[in-house]
Scaffold this motif. Structure first.
Motif, PDB file in Angstrom:
ATOM      1  N   ILE A  46      23.277 -13.814   0.441  1.00  0.00           N
ATOM      2  CA  ILE A  46      22.167 -12.697   0.295  1.00  0.00           C
ATOM      3  C   ILE A  46      20.994 -13.265   1.092  1.00  0.00           C
ATOM      4  N   THR A  47      20.451 -12.197   1.932  1.00  0.00           N
ATOM      5  CA  THR A  47      19.206 -12.707   2.541  1.00  0.00           C
ATOM      6  C   THR A  47      18.270 -11.402   2.718  1.00  0.00           C
ATOM      7  N   ARG A  48      17.142 -11.893   2.585  1.00  0.00           N
ATOM      8  CA  ARG A  48      16.133 -10.765   2.418  1.00  0.00           C
ATOM      9  C   ARG A  48      14.862 -11.435   3.504  1.00  0.00           C
ATOM     10  N   ILE A  49      14.143 -10.288   4.294  1.00  0.00           N
ATOM     11  CA  ILE A  49      12.913 -10.825   5.029  1.00  0.00           C
ATOM     12  C   ILE A  49      11.873 -10.441   4.166  1.00  0.00           C
ATOM     13  N   VAL A  50      11.320 -11.550   3.804  1.00  0.00           N
ATOM     14  CA  VAL A  50       9.858 -11.268   3.048  1.00  0.00           C
ATOM     15  C   VAL A  50       8.862 -12.029   3.723  1.00  0.00           C
ATOM     16  N   HIS A  51       7.909 -10.682   4.518  1.00  0.00           N
ATOM     17  CA  HIS A  51       6.874 -11.175   5.139  1.00  0.00           C
ATOM     18  C   HIS A  51       5.622 -11.970   4.278  1.00  0.00           C
ATOM     19  N   ASN A  52       5.179 -12.972   4.948  1.00  0.00           N
ATOM     20  CA  ASN A  52       3.800 -13.538   4.186  1.00  0.00           C
ATOM     21  C   ASN A  52       2.926 -12.309   4.093  1.00  0.00           C
ATOM     22  N   GLY A  53       2.265 -12.350   2.637  1.00  0.00           N
ATOM     23  CA  GLY A  53       1.191 -11.265   2.687  1.00  0.00           C
ATOM     24  C   GLY A  53      -0.159 -11.757   2.268  1.00  0.00           C
ATOM     25  N   ILE A  54      -1.045 -10.976   2.542  1.00  0.00           N
ATOM     26  CA  ILE A  54      -2.655 -11.411   2.195  1.00  0.00           C
ATOM     27  C   ILE A  54      -3.181 -10.285   1.483  1.00  0.00           C
ATOM     28  N   ALA A  55      -4.275 -10.854   0.798  1.00  0.00           N
ATOM     29  CA  ALA A  55      -5.047  -9.892  -0.139  1.00  0.00           C
ATOM     30  C   ALA A  55      -5.960  -8.949   0.386  1.00  0.00           C
ATOM     31  N   ASP A  56      -6.305  -7.826  -0.255  1.00  0.00           N
ATOM     32  CA  ASP A  56      -7.390  -6.650   0.255  1.00  0.00           C
ATOM     33  C   ASP A  56      -8.671  -7.521   0.560  1.00  0.00           C
ATOM     34  N   ALA A  57      -8.842  -8.407  -0.229  1.00  0.00           N
ATOM     35  CA  ALA A  57     -10.262  -8.951  -0.094  1.00  0.00           C
ATOM     36  C   ALA A  57     -10.382  -9.800   1.289  1.00  0.00           C
TER      37      ALA A  57
ATOM     38  N   ALA B  25      -6.050  -3.071  11.056  1.00  0.00           N
ATOM     39  CA  ALA B  25      -5.595  -1.937  10.112  1.00  0.00           C
ATOM     40  C   ALA B  25      -3.855  -1.981  10.097  1.00  0.00           C
ATOM     41  N   SER B  26      -3.440  -2.628  11.316  1.00  0.00           N
ATOM     42  CA  SER B  26      -1.935  -2.546  11.374  1.00  0.00           C
ATOM     43  C   SER B  26      -1.564  -3.672  10.456  1.00  0.00           C
ATOM     44  N   VAL B  27      -2.139  -4.701  10.478  1.00  0.00           N
ATOM     45  CA  VAL B  27      -2.044  -5.969   9.564  1.00  0.00           C
ATOM     46  C   VAL B  27      -1.920  -5.364   8.079  1.00  0.00           C
ATOM     47  N   LYS B  28      -2.965  -4.885   7.904  1.00  0.00           N
ATOM     48  CA  LYS B  28      -3.238  -4.328   6.246  1.00  0.00           C
ATOM     49  C   LYS B  28      -2.140  -3.275   5.820  1.00  0.00           C
ATOM     50  N   ALA B  29      -1.258  -2.791   6.754  1.00  0.00           N
ATOM     51  CA  ALA B  29      -0.436  -1.901   6.340  1.00  0.00           C
ATOM     52  C   ALA B  29       0.953  -2.275   6.032  1.00  0.00           C
ATOM     53  N   ARG B  30       1.143  -3.467   6.837  1.00  0.00           N
ATOM     54  CA  ARG B  30       2.180  -4.144   6.803  1.00  0.00           C
ATOM     55  C   ARG B  30       2.443  -5.506   5.872  1.00  0.00           C
ATOM     56  N   PHE B  31       1.346  -6.179   5.695  1.00  0.00           N
ATOM     57  CA  PHE B  31       1.585  -7.505   5.086  1.00  0.00           C
ATOM     58  C   PHE B  31       0.696  -7.697   3.826  1.00  0.00           C
ATOM     59  N   SER B  32       1.341  -6.857   2.848  1.00  0.00           N
ATOM     60  CA  SER B  32       0.685  -6.840   1.499  1.00  0.00           C
ATOM     61  C   SER B  32       1.362  -8.065   0.778  1.00  0.00           C
ATOM     62  N   MET B  33       0.056  -8.696   0.045  1.00  0.00           N
ATOM     63  CA  MET B  33       0.570  -9.890  -0.907  1.00  0.00           C
ATOM     64  C   MET B  33       1.412  -9.497  -2.291  1.00  0.00           C
ATOM     65  N   THR B  34       1.088  -8.231  -2.602  1.00  0.00           N
ATOM     66  CA  THR B  34       1.880  -7.517  -3.729  1.00  0.00           C
ATOM     67  C   THR B  34       3.253  -7.349  -3.220  1.00  0.00           C
ATOM     68  N   ARG B  35       3.528  -6.716  -2.153  1.00  0.00           N
ATOM     69  CA  ARG B  35       4.805  -6.697  -1.636  1.00  0.00           C
ATOM     70  C   ARG B  35       5.480  -7.831  -1.375  1.00  0.00           C
ATOM     71  N   MET B  36       4.836  -8.695  -0.980  1.00  0.00           N
ATOM     72  CA  MET B  36       5.553 -10.388  -0.840  1.00  0.00           C
ATOM     73  C   MET B  36       5.994 -10.769  -2.169  1.00  0.00           C
TER      74      MET B  36
END
Length: 394
Positions: free
Chosen positions: A181-192, A355-366
């Protein structure tokens, strides 16, 4: 386990990694907080001798969240006979805390998490490479050796959680197992982290933040600085970090006649450093999905980076702005382009990247994607056990 992972009870998750430094360490800290906050019991196992006071403070801050505690053991960067003693200690600790998920991070953490023998229960084995052994040049002896090890360890892996498409591709090409089983889990960062950084009064022209070693491309950054100063740009560079080549790089700076143009400082909080520089430069020769690029992009920091590893995934539609690695002239040209550009044009360019990074790299999603990976592995285990259970029934 928690309902987010597909069942009624929590998991007992043990994260195993070597060095409590850099992006890997940040990733583990973030994951541990998220998992603890969603009802799971979490613990860490890492090296006892690296990270210094900064790592000790970070671990102390996290400790109240960790029901399974923090265990520090001697771990060497490269393969060593002492690895057998450490593996035994990891196995005993996992058994003592009743770990149901062993999540290895980095090459050495991945070895310990996947080879640990836990009597009474066989934990799910998850692995996040963070680059590591996958960054060796294909065809070299080191690459062939480490990829053969990865192929063997794949047999002990329930789920791969790759932090970038780049590393996932390297794994498929050189160590892949289509049945895992494989998943791509991008690193995510916080809104702050997208809040504006207030510039310091006295700023350096260029910033480098990261490990001080040749593999990070620092010699090419120094070459670029020398070219820029020769072309009439009296730039100053601040280098923040530590590493095995720190003394060699400091000596090289003096040999190049850049002693008054380059300052070295120890690792520190990135946003405070970003405030002290005009342009951040990431001259890496190999990367997975570096947090330092995500953090700088989120802060709208003017940024020059090389086209390696997962960095193009961060830049997304702006990946054409990246420069070739191992090319001091290309770095100098990209820096010059920012220096000579209209400030408003530069501001808009890096606001768009943020703006592009904020849309794609969410800590919550990670955090959610990692738990989803565990859940998939647990379901696969349950499904594999059903025929065996059925065959024993009269």
């Amino acid at each position: 386990m928690n309902a987010a992972v597909g069942g009624p009870t929590e998991q007992r998750i043990l994260h195993v990694f070597r060095a409590p430094v850099g992006g890997l360490f940040r990733h583990v800290l973030d994951l541990a907080r998220i998992q603890a906050s969603t009802g799971h019991q979490v613990g860490l196992v890492c090296d006892a001798s690296t990270g210094g006071e900064r790592a000790a403070r970070a671990l102390a801050d996290l400790a109240p969240c960790l029901a399974l505690g923090i265990t520090r053991l001697p771990m060497r960067r490269n393969p060593h006979p002492s690895d057998f003693l450490t593996l035994r200690a990891v196995s005993r600790h996992a058994e003592a805390v009743g770990a149901t998920v062993l999540h290895g991070h980095g090459a050495k953490g991945g070895v310990y998490a996947r080879l640990a023998v836990v009597r009474g229960v066989d934990p799910i084995r998850a692995y996040t490479p963070h680059g590591g052994s996958y960054n060796y040049k294909p065809g070299t002896l080191s690459h062939r050796l480490y990829m053969s090890i990865e192929r063997g360890l794949a047999l002990r892996t329930d789920v791969f959680l790759f932090e970038s498409e780049y590393v996932a591709g390297r794994h498929r090409a050189y160590a892949g197992d289509p049945y895992r089983i494989t998943r791509i889990v991008h690193n995510g960062i916080a809104d702050a982290e997208f809040a504006p950084v207030i510039p310091a009064e006295d700023r350096y022209d260029l910033l480098y933040i990261g490990e001080l070693r040749d593999a990070k491309g620092v010699p090419f950054l120094l070459d670029a600085l020398l070219r820029l100063r020769a072309a009439g740009y009296p730039l100053r560079l601040l280098m923040v970090g530590s590493g095995p080549d720190a003394d060699l790089l400091a000596a090289r700076v003096v040999e190049m006649g850049l002693g008054e143009a380059v300052a070295f400082e120890p690792p520190q909080a990135i946003r405070a450093v970003l405030a002290r520089g005009r342009i951040m430069v990431v001259p890496s020769l190999a990367e997975s999905l570096p947090y330092v690029v995500l953090e700088a992009a989120a802060a709208c920091q003017p940024l020059v980076a090389t086209n390696v590893g997962g960095i193009p995934e961060i830049f997304g539609p702006a990946a054409s702005q990246l420069v070739p690695s191992r090319d001091g002239k290309a770095l100098a040209d990209a820096i010059t382009k920012i220096l000579d550009a209209d400030p408003e044009t530069t501001r808009l360019r890096f606001e768009a990247l943020a703006a592009s990074v904020k849309a794609r790299f969410s800590m919550t999603r990670m955090g959610s994607d990692v738990l989803s990976g565990y859940a998939a592995a647990l379901r696969a285990r349950a499904e594999a056990a059903r025929p065996a259970i059925a065959s024993t029934m009269p």
